[in-house]
Design a protein around this motif. Structure first.
Motif, PDB file in Angstrom:
ATOM      1  N   GLU A   1      24.473   6.449  25.903  1.00 40.00           N
ATOM      2  CA  GLU A   1      24.087   7.430  24.897  1.00 40.00           C
ATOM      3  C   GLU A   1      25.180   7.624  23.854  1.00 40.00           C
ATOM      4  O   GLU A   1      24.905   7.811  22.671  1.00 40.00           O
TER       5      GLU A   1
ATOM      6  N   VAL B   1      24.897   4.900  21.460  1.00 46.30           N
ATOM      7  CA  VAL B   1      23.727   5.085  20.596  1.00 46.30           C
ATOM      8  C   VAL B   1      24.023   6.076  19.484  1.00 46.30           C
ATOM      9  O   VAL B   1      23.765   5.824  18.299  1.00 46.30           O
TER      10      VAL B   1
ATOM     11  N   ARG C   1      18.558   2.588  21.700  1.00 47.15           N
ATOM     12  CA  ARG C   1      18.341   2.706  23.148  1.00 47.15           C
ATOM     13  C   ARG C   1      17.718   1.410  23.701  1.00 47.15           C
ATOM     14  O   ARG C   1      18.078   0.952  24.785  1.00 47.15           O
TER      15      ARG C   1
END
Length: 602
Positions: free
Chosen positions: A272, A275, A42
């Motif tokens: 996201e 990630v 992140r």
């Protein structure tokens, strides 16, 4: 041969510890590793957004700074100074920033003299914001606007204004105009994913450009969340729902040059997803690593047993007086031999490094000795040349004085002319001696200065007028551009600095040459610039021009005279005023520029 259970036990223990040391830490800290990896991914994504924002801000600042530099150069155009607007229009069009940008030249009343967006001779409407134009002319500094609507163009633009004054004293403002599409192309062309959004917002919170739907949003107020974040500091991260309807991670950077803010937004879902994809890949890799570790442990155990067998063979060979190779081992008992060999190798390497260092120091000392000897030879040559010059300089006035005395003795009718010769040559000798004494005092640190408020522009104007009145300008023309320049210093010594610089400029200028003198404030300092069109300075001589007794090549007649100590004295006086001096010349025959910078007396 009897069995050796102790050795077998140690090997098995080592084998077990090896397997546990590889597998156990991985299994124990895998959970912590995944959490740290998630946070790191992140953070990496956030840094990517930050880097994109800072890169876009740097690109925009570079475009604005490049426009300012181009306008500063154009402001000194010979065509503009000569009043040839057609040629200046062509120069400005050639230097334009590119598609979506154009230049406009305004006079002090706001009238357009030309517009590179239009053919020459066809000018646009007068400047609507005369209060801004007057402020730019009053301040004498570049100004970067926010986005504004131009009715005559039916579009929004931003402008970078650059004021300047022509040689005849008239004021002009050259404006570089940018449409939103120009900056939209600049930020959309950065190496960022196409799904990200980039925006440029002016100091009043109005959108200048966007990487997507630029024309639709140009001139609108920024999203309240973006505006609140922008006002919170010069940079930072936040999260909001964009005008395109997706939740985004954002980072903003405010430019110190323009006051504009660049905002880069990346979709939360995309970040996201990236990630978690990295986490999944890492999880697969970690599983493979554990399997590989176990396999490696088994393989290492087998290699360990083979090593013991080879060690036994090597021991028998040593007992027979023969050398046998022994491979490295992680077992302490068998590695002691390797440790001894490594220690021997390290001592040898250390000895070699010491010898290399000593050799390097010897070579450095030799190089320093050669440099010092060359400098001493150069100084000796400079001394010999100075003595020769001094002999020439003293012989000429002494010869003239001897002749004048002979005239006084033999021809009384010419006495007045002989007295003029004596007075002139005595003054010349006094000037030579004064120069020598001044430089000697400067080099010995015995000069003292007054520290009074002085306007350098007034000092320069007085020096130039004195030269004109005394007829000391020869056939040169002095062109001055003087602006108030308050300093704290000694007016007499400042005049001495200016006189020496002007004397050199006039001395080495051709007949009919122009010597330009400019005084003003620049980059927080008072700046004096004297440039001529004379003989220039050879590149090899430039680094030495401030050394005492240094001059360019001269003939035996020494038509220009001088001892080569003027610039040495000038630099010392400038240093005593806390300033700096620099001399630049493109080469022989291309003129010389002298720049003196002094602290401003605030």
């Amino acid at each position: 041969m009897p069995p050796v259970p102790a050795v077998t036990l140690k090997l098995r223990t080592h084998y077990l510890l090896l397997a546990l040391s590889i597998v156990a830490p991985i299994a124990l800290f895998s959970a912590f590793a995944f959490d740290m990896l998630l946070s790191a991914q992140r953070e990496t994504a956030r840094r990517g957004i930050e880097e994109a924002a800072r890169t876009s801000s740097v690109v925009i600042d570079a475009d604005i700074d490049r426009a300012r530099s181009v306008m500063q150069v154009l402001g000194k155009s010979h065509a503009l100074a000569a009043g040839d607007l057609r040629r200046f229009h062509a120069e400005a069009a050639a230097a334009n920033a590119g598609p979506g940008a154009w230049m406009i030249l305004y006079d002090a009343s706001g009238r357009q003299l030309f517009n590179t967006r239009l053919p020459y001779g066809q000018a646009g409407a007068a400047r609507p914001d005369m209060d801004v134009l007057r402020a730019v002319l009053r301040d004498g500094a570049d100004r970067i606007s926010g986005i504004r609507s131009v009715r005559s163009l039916d579009m929004t633009v931003v402008m970078v204004d650059h004021p300047f004054t022509l040689p005849d004293g008239s004021q002009r403002v050259l404006a570089q105009v940018f449409s939103p599409s120009y900056f939209a192309r600049a930020i959309a062309g950065r190496a960022i994913p196409s799904s990200w959004r980039s925006s440029v917002i002016d100091a009043d919170g109005k959108i200048i450009a966007r990487s997507h739907r630029a024309d639709e949003f140009a001139g609108r107020s920024a999203n309240p969340v973006v505006e609140a974040a922008r006002r919170s500091g010069v940079s930072g991260a936040f999260r909001h729902v964009t005008a395109d309807g997706f939740d985004a991670y954002d980072y903003f950077v405010r430019s110190p040059l323009s006051g504009w803010t660049v905002v880069v937004s990346a979709p939360v879902d995309e970040v996201e997803a990236t990630v978690w994809q990295s986490v999944r890949v890492t999880l697969v890799g970690l599983s493979l690593a554990i399997v590989a570790a176990l396999a490696l442990a088994i393989l290492s155990g087998r290699r360990l047993l083979r090593f013991v067998a080879r060690a036994s063979v090597a021991a028998r060979a040593l007992g027979e007086g023969r050398a046998a190779p022994l491979r490295p081992s992680a077992i302490r008992e068998m590695e002691e031999l390797n440790v001894a060999l490594r220690e021997a190798g390290e001592r040898l390497e250390q000895e070699m490094r010491s010898r290399a260092l000593a050799e390097e120091e010897r070579n450095a000392a030799l190089a320093l000795e050669r440099t010092a000897r060359a400098e001493a030879e150069r100084q000796n040559a400079a001394k010999d040349e100075f003595l020769a010059m001094l002999g020439h300089e003293l012989r000429n006035p002494l010869s003239a004085m001897s002749s004048a005395i002979a005239v006084l003795d033999a021809a009384p009718a010419h006495a007045e002319r002989a007295r003029d010769v004596l007075r002139r040559q005595s003054a010349h000798l006094r000037a030579l001696v004064d120069d020598l004494l001044e430089v000697n005092r400067a080099l010995m640190g015995k000069l003292s200065l007054r520290h009074d408020p002085v306007d350098l522009a007034v000092v320069v104007a007085a020096c130039a007028e004195t030269l004109r009145t005394a007829g000391a300008t020869g056939n040169c023309r002095l062109v001055t551009a003087l602006a108030p320049a308050p300093v704290l210093g000694d007016a007499t010594r400042l005049a001495q600095i200016v006189d020496n610089i002007l004397d050199n400029a006039i001395k080495y200028s051709p007949n009919g040459g122009v010597v330009r003198i400019a005084v003003g404030l620049r980059d927080g300092a008072v700046q004096l610039i004297v440039s001529d069109e004379g003989e220039g300075i050879a590149p090899a001589l430039l680094p030495q021009v401030f050394n005492v007794f240094v001059q360019g090549e001269q003939t035996l007649q020494r038509a220009r005279g001088g001892l080569g100590i003027g610039l040495t004295l000038v630099r010392r006086l400038v240093d005593l005023h806390g300033g700096s001096i620099a001399i630049d010349s493109p080469g022989e025959g291309l003129g010389t520029t002298v720049t003196v910078r002094l602290p401003v007396n605030a």
